[in-house]
Design a protein around this motif. Structure first.
Motif: not given
Length: 202
Positions: A103-131
């Motif tokens: 189910g829905v939960w939070v994952h650690t930085i360590k878990e993300v770093h255990e994949y072979d490739l990771a990309v951070i994407l940014r949605v082109d919108t205002a900061n309050e929308t991201r929040t």
């Protein structure tokens, strides 16, 4: 890690900004497969690791990952995706909201770093929308996994890319599904024109 050239050529078309010189050099090395081959070897670390820099992430960024072991997923190149929560990151807590079989939960930085490739994407919108998107994801905590991938509009259960998509769709009417189908995959989020890449790690 080996990836079919067709997948890499598609990946390379997505603009990557704010990358380090080291990342830039690596990307330029992957511009095409060896002569007579349709396979590209990524210079990733053994054991499934990447060095994507979360200091470049801001609240509401999407994190998509690929790994060699499960590279042949039925839904595309990327295997998993989550939503970055800067509040959790600054407090030392697990900062990536996603949904797995538990189910829905939070994952650690360590878990993300255990994949072979990771990309951070940014949605082109205002900061309050991201929040607002992050707050939506937080409110879905502990909801069950959605095994019906063809029902992305339901809000009582989620799969990983559905959660990220829903966080922007239901709060700001931003549709991050690049093909507009009944299901939304990590690849759909990556290729959507509302998002752009800010960091890559391998």
């Amino acid at each position: 890690m080996q990836v079919h050239a067709e997948d890499w050529n598609l990946l390379a078309k997505k603009a990557i900004v704010s990358i380090t010189p080291e990342e830039s050099d690596a990307v330029s090395e992957w511009s095409g497969p060896p002569e007579g081959s349709d396979i590209i070897s990524f210079p990733c670390q053994a054991g499934g690791q990447n060095n994507v820099d979360f200091n470049k992430a801001i609240n509401g960024d999407c994190v998509v990952v690929h790994d060699e072991v499960n590279c042949n997923t039925p839904y595309g190149f990327f295997r998993h995706v989550g939503l970055f929560d800067i509040g959790n990151y600054n407090s030392g807590d697990a900062p990536v909201w996603s949904s797995w079989t538990d189910g829905v939960w939070v994952h650690t930085i360590k878990e993300v770093h255990e994949y072979d490739l990771a990309v951070i994407l940014r949605v082109d919108t205002a900061n309050e929308t991201r929040t607002a998107a992050v707050n939506y994801a937080r409110q879905q905590a502990r909801k069950p996994y959605n095994y019906n991938w063809l029902d992305k509009y339901r809000q009582d259960k989620f799969y990983c890319s559905q959660l990220v998509w829903a966080s922007y769709y239901w709060t700001a009417n931003i549709d991050l599904d690049s093909n507009g189908g009944l299901a939304v995959s990590p690849d759909n989020l990556f290729w959507d024109n509302n998002a752009y890449s800010v960091a890559i790690g391998f």
